[in-house]
Design a protein around this motif. Structure first.
Motif, PDB file in Angstrom:
ATOM      1  N   THR A  17      24.880   2.137  10.872  1.00  0.00           N
ATOM      2  CA  THR A  17      25.780   2.673  11.856  1.00  0.00           C
ATOM      3  C   THR A  17      27.105   1.538  12.169  1.00  0.00           C
ATOM      4  OG1 THR A  17      24.322   4.210  12.997  1.00  0.00           O
ATOM      5  CG2 THR A  17      26.353   3.701  14.260  1.00  0.00           C
ATOM      6  N   CYS A  18      26.518   0.431  12.296  1.00  0.00           N
ATOM      7  CA  CYS A  18      27.349  -0.716  12.649  1.00  0.00           C
ATOM      8  C   CYS A  18      28.428  -1.228  11.385  1.00  0.00           C
ATOM      9  CB  CYS A  18      26.719  -1.761  13.178  1.00  0.00           C
ATOM     10  SG  CYS A  18      27.769  -3.200  13.750  1.00  0.00           S
ATOM     11  N   PHE A  19      27.632  -1.388  10.583  1.00  0.00           N
ATOM     12  CA  PHE A  19      28.248  -2.185   9.320  1.00  0.00           C
ATOM     13  C   PHE A  19      28.866  -1.152   8.145  1.00  0.00           C
ATOM     14  CE2 PHE A  19      25.153  -5.424  10.612  1.00  0.00           C
ATOM     15  CZ  PHE A  19      26.314  -6.361  11.355  1.00  0.00           C
ATOM     16  N   VAL A  20      28.284  -0.190   7.763  1.00  0.00           N
ATOM     17  CA  VAL A  20      28.363   0.587   6.791  1.00  0.00           C
ATOM     18  C   VAL A  20      29.355   1.804   7.366  1.00  0.00           C
ATOM     19  CG1 VAL A  20      27.579   2.528   4.994  1.00  0.00           C
ATOM     20  CG2 VAL A  20      26.303   0.419   5.655  1.00  0.00           C
ATOM     21  N   ARG A  21      28.926   2.526   8.533  1.00  0.00           N
ATOM     22  CA  ARG A  21      29.954   3.589   9.050  1.00  0.00           C
ATOM     23  C   ARG A  21      31.153   2.845   9.977  1.00  0.00           C
ATOM     24  NH1 ARG A  21      28.581   8.614   8.771  1.00  0.00           N
ATOM     25  NH2 ARG A  21      26.558   9.364   7.924  1.00  0.00           N
ATOM     26  N   GLY A  22      30.874   2.044  10.495  1.00  0.00           N
ATOM     27  CA  GLY A  22      31.928   1.538  11.632  1.00  0.00           C
ATOM     28  C   GLY A  22      32.747   0.266  10.461  1.00  0.00           C
ATOM     29  N   GLY A  23      32.231  -0.111   9.578  1.00  0.00           N
ATOM     30  CA  GLY A  23      33.332  -1.109   8.508  1.00  0.00           C
ATOM     31  C   GLY A  23      33.022  -2.338   9.544  1.00  0.00           C
ATOM     32  N   SER A  24      34.408  -2.821   9.957  1.00  0.00           N
ATOM     33  CA  SER A  24      34.998  -3.999  10.382  1.00  0.00           C
ATOM     34  C   SER A  24      35.335  -3.946  11.924  1.00  0.00           C
ATOM     35  CB  SER A  24      35.942  -4.720   9.651  1.00  0.00           C
ATOM     36  OG  SER A  24      37.104  -4.115   9.503  1.00  0.00           O
ATOM     37  N   THR A  25      35.200  -2.788  12.418  1.00  0.00           N
ATOM     38  CA  THR A  25      35.478  -2.592  13.755  1.00  0.00           C
ATOM     39  C   THR A  25      34.874  -3.280  14.788  1.00  0.00           C
ATOM     40  OG1 THR A  25      34.031  -0.491  14.103  1.00  0.00           O
ATOM     41  CG2 THR A  25      36.167  -0.130  13.221  1.00  0.00           C
ATOM     42  N   ALA A  26      35.241  -3.481  15.982  1.00  0.00           N
ATOM     43  CA  ALA A  26      34.536  -4.228  16.900  1.00  0.00           C
ATOM     44  C   ALA A  26      33.198  -3.727  17.291  1.00  0.00           C
ATOM     45  CB  ALA A  26      35.430  -4.501  18.217  1.00  0.00           C
TER      46      ALA A  26
END
Length: 925
Positions: free
Chosen positions: A522-531
């Motif tokens: 959820t954090c790195f793949v879907r969220g990309g580089s967002t905070a």
């Protein structure tokens, strides 16, 4: 070793001395018994039969009281049996009855002793030998002593004949061919007017009819006569048991027997006979409305009686009739509900079964709620009986009566928190089963599982470990439905999980693996580089979902979620928590726990670099490794996204056995090989991977419920636990809102006033039995995944096959050995080779003359009927002879036509289907 001397024999201790000595041994009783056994071993080798018999008597006493082995005295018992004194024979027969069995080496040596005593003029010696034969008879003894038993069946001494009739049952069981010798004389004893002999004969036929009732249908007229004329309650009870087996096989017989049974119910004052009449009516005559109503009236008299034994019998009879006549329970519902509070546990269990018989999809929620309140106030045994009844009733036929699965999943969670609950295994199976079958309930299922996992008090209850196992599995398998995955990680890795067994701890670790992969994805793949990305914001159109709050307002789910978003910092802290919690488990003695912990820590080492890069701690020369870590996260997440579906246990049986594979048919050595392995409990389903993946976007179509009630008690409990074990919790900011919607433990004091529970239950059951239209539910029943026919049809109870096929065949050969006793429709079904000649013809003639007395019980009416039917029998025999002559001529004329002869042979072959209807002659019914 030499035998005892004369002096030892004179001062031998008797059985009375042995008993007195045992009673005086307050301490050291075992030493006294060992000394007595040594004396017995010496005395039993004496050549004096009196000394030997006394020693054998003391050995029998010790064997009965302290279960000492007396096989060493088998031959000595035969020596005492050869004594001419009756007192010695009595002791010897008693010892033989206790110690002899089929594998006794000296069993064959007793045959001549038994034959000698069976032909004795002393009726008491004959009685002793018959009693011993009934205990130790095997195939050889039954075969060799059948002629003697046959002779005793017509003995002039009633005491001996009664014993001979009783021993026939054992002889028939061990040696079925003895039926051809003794059955005719056994049937003749049905006409005996002595109540003792008649009771023994009816008892034998009652046991035989339980194994194969169809074979004894031709004897129904004799049983009918006994039922009408008998003055003995015991004999009537046995005859009623026989008719309970015969009536379903012959409808005309039921029409004839129902009136005498109703007459017995009206006139008898014996409770035993009355209950047997009631049980016979409700089991075998339930289609007769008048008889059922009469039986129901008698049942109510039993239930309102002050005697708890009669009350239990009334409830038991009511549970039998309730399966076909539910109105009977409706008329007696007040008595049934009142019995739930009876001090007798058996009465409470029977009344509980009746209450569960009234459950339907309209009232299952209300009745379950009332019964759960009963369970809170009950003792542990009855509490688990209530919970088990609710679980079995609600899960019947793949949750047939459950419409609102969200309610039922919440009920399972509530039942788990009952203080005396010991149904953890069944609750575990149903939580997993419902998650696999019903997709629409997975949101509520994850919420219930989370409520169970975050309560540290449940970890100390060994009966709930299986429930926590299911909750952990559900939380990991359906983590995408969780509002706060970080909270689930804290619950799965809390310090008190060390109280769990290793097998369940391994499930906790695997579920934590799934939750961690979901958070990273959820954090790195879907969220990309967002905070930071909220766990709930990772789904399409999630902010558009709205739920109806308890206060009536409608808010977006993204606003009501109190969990903090999954940020890079929270991921770093999450990885530290995993390392801190699982590092001690690397040295676990359980292989499963150690392997799963190493897998999870190895995965953390692989993706730790990605988390550090994204948090800005290291940004030089590591971009390529971060991309590889992202690929690993995506691959593991895709592997966990495969949906697990239910697989029937019968699926493996449909797989063909490969050629050349030899399977061991004898698995007797499997128990020895796997003696140290604890086999898993047989569940309804196993897990497999279907081809399609989970549709994560389908979550936007689910209706989410927000709990309005919040518990301050659980908040303080969690806050105290956080203070005590703060090292194992993720660091939180000042702006973090602590969720306080944890469910409280099920405190009986918070359940409200339960004084009106019985009246509420009466009202609910009364409403459930009133015919009404099916209500329109607020939402349709979700789809429940079913497998093959194993799910659609309940498992049928396998009736034990008759072990006495040869016995039934011998009985049928005797009863159907002549055409005179058979109706026209069933004569062609029997081969002519089964007709045995003059002896069977004579026997059948006697049986036929006996069957004519169904209408009248006295001997004069029987003679009149024999006279009236004499011409009819002679005419029938003459017609039979003419038919035989005609058949012979047709066979001779058709010898030149092979095709016609073959077709005729096929037509003459006996049918293998037993006659269904016309077993009893029409003129008798």
């Amino acid at each position: 070793m030499s035998g005892p001397s004369l002096m030892d024999s004179l001062f031998q201790r008797t059985l009375e001395d042995l008993i007195k000595g045992l009673r005086q041994q307050l301490i050291g009783e075992q030493a006294f018994i060992s000394k007595a056994l040594e004396e017995i071993r010496k005395e039993i080798k004496s050549t004096d039969l009196s000394t030997k018999s006394t020693a054998l008597l003391k050995l029998c006493y010790l064997s009965n009281l302290h279960f000492h082995d007396m096989s060493f005295a088998a031959f000595h018992a035969l020596e005492v049996l050869s004594s001419p004194r009756f007192s010695h024979k009595k002791i010897a027969y008693h010892a033989i009855s206790l110690s002899f069995h089929d594998s006794t080496p000296v069993l064959l040596l007793i045959t001549n002793h038994l034959r000698k005593d069976l032909t004795s003029t002393n009726e008491f010696e004959v009685s002793l030998s018959l009693q011993c034969l009934s205990r130790i008879a095997n195939v050889d003894l039954a075969r060799d002593l059948t002629p003697e038993v046959f002779t005793l069946l017509s003995s002039n001494k009633l005491y001996v004949r009664k014993r001979a009739v009783a021993v026939v049952l054992r002889v028939f069981e061990k040696y079925p061919d003895s039926v051809r010798v003794c059955f005719k004389r056994l049937v003749e004893n049905l006409e005996n007017y002595d109540p003792q002999i008649l009771s023994a004969v009816v008892g034998v036929f009652s046991e035989l009819a339980c194994k194969d009732p169809r074979s004894y249908l031709p004897l129904a007229p004799e049983f009918y006569k006994i039922l009408v004329d008998s003055k003995s309650n015991w004999i009537s009870i046995k005859v009623l048991k026989i008719f309970a087996k015969l009536a379903p096989l012959e409808p005309r017989l039921a029409n004839r027997v129902v009136e005498p049974i109703c007459y017995l119910m009206r006139k008898t004052g014996a409770k035993s006979l009355l209950f047997e009449c009631v049980r016979t009516v409700v089991t075998s005559f339930s289609e007769y409305e008048s008889a059922v109503r009469l039986a129901v009236g008698k049942i109510r008299e039993f239930m309102v009686d002050e005697d708890p034994n009669l009350k239990y019998l009334g409830l038991h009879a009511l549970s039998i009739v309730a399966s076909k006549h539910l109105w009977v329970v409706s008329e007696n519902k007040e008595v049934v509900i009142k019995s739930l509070s009876d001090p007798d546990p058996n009465i409470k269990i029977e009344s509980l079964r009746l209450v569960m018989a009234m459950v339907s999809e309209h009232n299952v929620a209300e009745i379950s709620k009332v019964l759960v309140n009963y369970a809170l106030k009950s003792d542990p045994l009855f509490c688990n009986e209530i919970l088990g009844s609710i679980l079995s009733t609600c899960s019947r036929n793949v949750y047939e009566i459950i419409v609102d699965f969200d309610w039922y999943v919440s009920l399972l969670g509530e039942m788990s928190r009952i203080p005396h609950c010991q149904m953890g295994e069944e609750i575990e199976n149903q939580l997993v089963d419902i998650g696999l079958r019903v997709k629409d309930v997975r949101l509520e299922l994850v919420r219930v599982a989370r409520d169970l996992l975050i309560d540290p008090a449940l970890l100390g209850n060994s009966f709930l470990h299986r429930v926590l196992s299911a909750a952990a599995w559900v939380s990991g398998e359906y983590v995408e439905f969780s509002r706060n995955p970080l909270e689930l990680m804290e619950a799965l890795l809390q310090p008190r999980t060390s109280l769990l067994p290793p097998s369940i701890m391994a499930i906790y670790i695997q579920s934590a693996f799934k939750v961690l992969v979901f958070c990273l994805h959820t954090c790195f793949v879907r969220g990309g580089s967002t905070a930071g990305v909220s766990a709930s914001a990772s789904y399409e159109s999630f902010d558009d979902l709205s739920v109806e709050n308890g206060a009536g307002s409608t808010v977006a789910h993204g606003q009501t979620c109190t969990s903090a978003p999954i940020t890079n910092e929270s991921i770093v802290n999450l990885l530290k928590l995993v390392e801190l919690a699982l590092s001690p488990l690397l040295g676990s003695h359980d292989v499963e726990v150690q392997e799963r912990a190493r897998n999870l820590l190895g995965f953390v080492d692989l993706i730790k670099l990605e988390a550090l890069n994204s948090s800005g701690q290291e940004e030089n020369d590591s971009e390529q490794k971060g991309v590889e870590a992202t690929k690993i996260i995506r691959m593991v997440h895709d592997a966990f996204s495969k949906e697990l579906g239910p697989v029937s246990l019968s699926a493996q049986g449909k797989v063909p056995v490969p050629d050349g594979l030899t399977l061991n048919e004898n698995l007797g050595d499997l128990e020895t090989i796997c003696s140290d392995i604890e086999l898993p409990s047989s569940n309804t389903f196993s897990f497999g991977y279907p081809s399609e993946e989970k549709d994560v976007s389908s979550f936007s179509n689910l209706q989410i419920k927000e709990d309005s009630g919040q518990s301050n008690e659980s908040t303080s409990l969690l806050a105290e636990h956080r203070k005590r074990h703060g090292l194992y919790y993720l660091p939180s900011g000042k702006s973090e809102v602590i969720s306080n919607d944890y469910p409280p433990a099920n405190d009986p004091a918070l359940q409200g006033d339960n004084n009106d529970t019985a009246s509420d239950l009466v009202k609910l059951t009364a409403e459930s039995l009133v015919p009404k239209r099916k209500p329109n539910h607020s939402k349709p029943r979700p789809v429940v995944v079913k497998l093959d026919e194993a799910d659609e049809k309940p498992v049928a109870v396998k009736h034990p096959e008759s072990r006495d096929d040869s016995l039934s065949g011998a009985v049928l050969d005797i009863l159907f050995g002549s055409e005179d006793i058979l109706p026209t429709s069933s004569r062609s079904n029997l081969p002519s080779s089964n007709r045995k000649g003059k002896e069977k013809q004579h026997m059948i003639t006697q049986v036929e003359s006996k069957e004519n007395v169904v209408g009248d019980g006295n001997s004069s009416s029987r003679r009149r009927k024999d006279h009236s039917h004499g011409k009819e029998r002679r005419h029938r025999k003459k017609n039979a002879e003419e038919r035989n002559e005609t058949d012979r001529k047709e066979k001779e004329s058709s010898s030149n036509h092979p095709r016609r002869q073959k077709s005729r042979q096929r037509a003459e072959e006996p049918l293998k289907v037993p006659p269904q209807t016309s077993v009893i002659p029409d003129f008798l019914l």
